[in-house]
Design a protein around this motif. Structure first.
Motif, short mmCIF file in Angstrom:
data_model
loop_
_atom_site.label_atom_id
_atom_site.label_comp_id
_atom_site.label_asym_id
_atom_site.label_seq_id
_atom_site.Cartn_x
_atom_site.Cartn_y
_atom_site.Cartn_z
N GLY A 1 -39.45 3.78 25.12
CA GLY A 1 -40.49 3.90 24.11
C GLY A 1 -40.04 3.94 22.67
N LYS A 2 -38.75 3.93 22.41
CA LYS A 2 -38.26 4.02 21.04
C LYS A 2 -37.41 2.80 20.70
CE LYS A 2 -39.71 8.28 20.02
NZ LYS A 2 -40.61 8.59 18.91
N ASP A 3 -37.33 2.51 19.39
CA ASP A 3 -36.49 1.40 18.94
C ASP A 3 -35.01 1.75 18.98
OD1 ASP A 3 -38.71 -0.21 18.45
OD2 ASP A 3 -38.94 0.54 16.41
N THR A 4 -34.70 3.05 18.78
CA THR A 4 -33.31 3.50 18.82
C THR A 4 -33.20 4.73 19.72
OG1 THR A 4 -33.64 4.89 16.86
CG2 THR A 4 -32.85 2.65 16.49
N ILE A 5 -32.00 5.00 20.19
CA ILE A 5 -31.74 6.16 21.04
C ILE A 5 -30.93 7.18 20.25
CG2 ILE A 5 -30.53 6.96 23.10
CD1 ILE A 5 -31.20 4.32 24.42
N GLN A 6 -31.42 8.43 20.22
CA GLN A 6 -30.71 9.51 19.54
C GLN A 6 -30.50 10.65 20.54
OE1 GLN A 6 -33.22 10.43 16.17
NE2 GLN A 6 -32.35 8.79 14.93
N LEU A 7 -29.26 10.93 20.85
CA LEU A 7 -28.94 11.96 21.83
C LEU A 7 -28.89 13.33 21.15
CD1 LEU A 7 -26.17 10.27 24.00
CD2 LEU A 7 -28.57 10.61 24.56
N SER A 8 -29.87 14.18 21.43
CA SER A 8 -29.85 15.55 20.92
C SER A 8 -29.02 16.45 21.82
CB SER A 8 -31.27 16.10 20.79
OG SER A 8 -31.96 16.01 22.02
N GLN A 9 -28.83 16.05 23.07
CA GLN A 9 -28.02 16.76 24.03
C GLN A 9 -27.21 15.73 24.81
OE1 GLN A 9 -27.60 20.03 23.57
NE2 GLN A 9 -28.55 20.87 25.39
N PRO A 10 -25.97 16.05 25.19
CA PRO A 10 -25.19 15.09 25.98
C PRO A 10 -25.81 14.87 27.35
CG PRO A 10 -24.08 17.21 25.86
CD PRO A 10 -25.21 17.28 24.90
N VAL A 11 -25.71 13.65 27.83
CA VAL A 11 -26.16 13.32 29.17
C VAL A 11 -24.97 13.48 30.11
CG1 VAL A 11 -27.11 11.53 30.66
CG2 VAL A 11 -27.92 11.74 28.30
N ASN A 12 -25.09 14.40 31.04
CA ASN A 12 -24.01 14.66 31.99
C ASN A 12 -24.32 13.98 33.32
OD1 ASN A 12 -22.65 16.37 30.16
ND2 ASN A 12 -24.00 18.07 30.70
N ILE A 13 -23.42 13.14 33.75
CA ILE A 13 -23.61 12.40 35.00
C ILE A 13 -22.54 12.84 36.00
CG2 ILE A 13 -23.63 10.12 36.07
CD1 ILE A 13 -24.56 8.98 33.40
N ASN A 14 -23.00 13.37 37.11
CA ASN A 14 -22.08 13.84 38.16
C ASN A 14 -22.45 13.11 39.45
OD1 ASN A 14 -20.31 15.18 39.81
ND2 ASN A 14 -21.42 17.13 39.77
N LEU A 15 -21.75 12.01 39.72
CA LEU A 15 -22.10 11.16 40.85
C LEU A 15 -20.93 11.04 41.82
CD1 LEU A 15 -23.92 8.15 39.11
CD2 LEU A 15 -24.97 10.14 40.22
N GLN A 16 -21.27 10.94 43.08
CA GLN A 16 -20.30 10.62 44.12
C GLN A 16 -20.49 9.16 44.50
OE1 GLN A 16 -20.54 13.05 47.63
NE2 GLN A 16 -19.07 11.82 48.78
N LEU A 17 -19.48 8.34 44.29
CA LEU A 17 -19.55 6.91 44.56
C LEU A 17 -18.73 6.57 45.80
CD1 LEU A 17 -18.99 5.57 40.92
CD2 LEU A 17 -21.18 6.00 42.06
N THR A 18 -19.29 5.73 46.64
CA THR A 18 -18.55 5.26 47.83
C THR A 18 -18.76 3.75 47.99
OG1 THR A 18 -20.43 5.73 49.28
CG2 THR A 18 -18.77 7.46 49.03
N SER A 19 -17.76 3.10 48.55
CA SER A 19 -17.85 1.66 48.79
C SER A 19 -16.85 1.28 49.86
CB SER A 19 -17.55 0.88 47.51
OG SER A 19 -17.52 -0.51 47.76
N GLN A 20 -17.26 0.36 50.71
CA GLN A 20 -16.33 -0.17 51.69
C GLN A 20 -15.51 -1.33 51.11
OE1 GLN A 20 -18.42 -1.16 55.30
NE2 GLN A 20 -19.07 0.96 55.67
N TYR B 1 -39.33 12.98 24.54
CA TYR B 1 -38.14 12.29 24.06
C TYR B 1 -37.02 13.25 23.66
CZ TYR B 1 -41.59 8.53 23.50
OH TYR B 1 -42.57 7.62 23.71
N ASN B 2 -37.31 14.56 23.64
CA ASN B 2 -36.41 15.54 23.02
C ASN B 2 -35.86 16.51 24.05
OD1 ASN B 2 -35.06 17.25 21.31
ND2 ASN B 2 -36.91 18.19 20.44
#
Length: 289
Positions: free
Chosen positions: A264-283, A190-191
């Protein structure tokens, strides 16, 4: 005889002033899986577990040997095997069939929780002709260290009754586990700041998922997520909803600890930032969808 099951016991117990000397062997053969559930303390079971209906034939053997007192425990070894079982729950649309379970337990050389080891050599089952197989080794029950492997395909239509609670109907498709492996501390999973984050590898895929969400069709959800420790790579994501379509791929940094917290937890605690790097495409993205 306990809860309709026959157990054979042999050995001796010698009671002394402050200590007992135990040497017992316990065997149960052709045990009914349904009756075995009734042997568990009712007040310690979650309500969802109490609703389980099971069948199958179980074999069980145990040895308890050594001195017992306020300061020490005897050695304990247990072997168990369930053959050709089944498991059903009122919230499941389909049962687990051909359930196989084989494993053993020992409290180890020091006869403590810290030296205990649980091994599940095989846990497998079939849902709607799709099979799932798993193995697990768990060491140190004070601070559990897991070594687990998971393979197989799970038919999501089995979860239709649960999905209906979230306005999801006509659920179909498969969830695929391809050589998913986890090794390391359960607490550290979780950490994101853990000194040694558990090793997590393999692929989680979805195949041809479709459903109605609030009455609107969602089709052709296909996903391929490559696991790499606390990170993940989204190698493929495709979705079609009504007139709209969407595809994505990219990196999800520190995503796995967040995922396990959500599960698995009742609450979410972010000890580190979640970095999302996505390429999105759509017609086409239709706002009406």
């Amino acid at each position: 005889q306990v809860a309709g099951n026959q157990f054979d016991m042999e050995g001796k117990v010698q009671f002394l002033e402050k200590i007992s000397d135990i040497d017992l062997r316990i065997n149960g053969v052709n045990l009914g899986a349904t009756d075995m559930l009734t042997m568990l303390p009712a007040n310690s079971l979650p309500e969802s577990v109490k609703k389980l209906k099971s069948s199958g034939v179980m074999a069980f053997s145990a040895q308890v040997k050594g001195l017992y007192s306020d300061a020490q425990l005897p050695g304990i070894t247990i072997q168990f095997n369930l053959d050709n079982g089944s498991l059903q729950h009122p919230d499941w649309s389909l049962p687990m069939q051909n359930l196989q379970l084989k494993g053993n337990f020992t409290n180890g050389y020091a006869k403590t929780r810290a030296t205990s080891e649980l091994i599940v050599d095989n846990l497998s089952f079939v849902v709607n002709n799709q099979s799932v197989q798993a193995k697990l080794k768990l060491n140190n029950l004070d601070a559990p260290i897991a070594d687990g492997k998971l393979n197989g395909t799970f038919d999501l239509s089995a979860l239709q009754k649960i999905a209906s609670q979230y306005k999801i109907d006509n659920l179909s498709g498969q969830l695929v586990f391809d050589n998913v492996a986890v090794m390391g501390s359960i607490q550290d999973i979780y950490n994101a700041l853990a000194v040694m984050y558990p090793t997590i590898t393999g692929n989680i895929k979805t195949q041809n998922i479709s459903c109605l969400y609030h009455g609107k069709p969602i089709e052709q959800i296909n996903l391929n997520l490559l696991l790499n420790g606390q990170h993940a790579e989204l190698q493929q994501f495709n979705l079609k909803a009504g007139n709209s379509d969407l595809a994505a791929q990219g990196q999800l940094i520190n995503f796995i600890p967040l995922l396990f917290q959500a599960m698995g937890k009742d609450t979410i605690q972010l000890s580190q930032p979640v970095n999302i790097n996505l390429q999105l495409t759509s017609q086409l993205l239709d706002i009406a969808d």
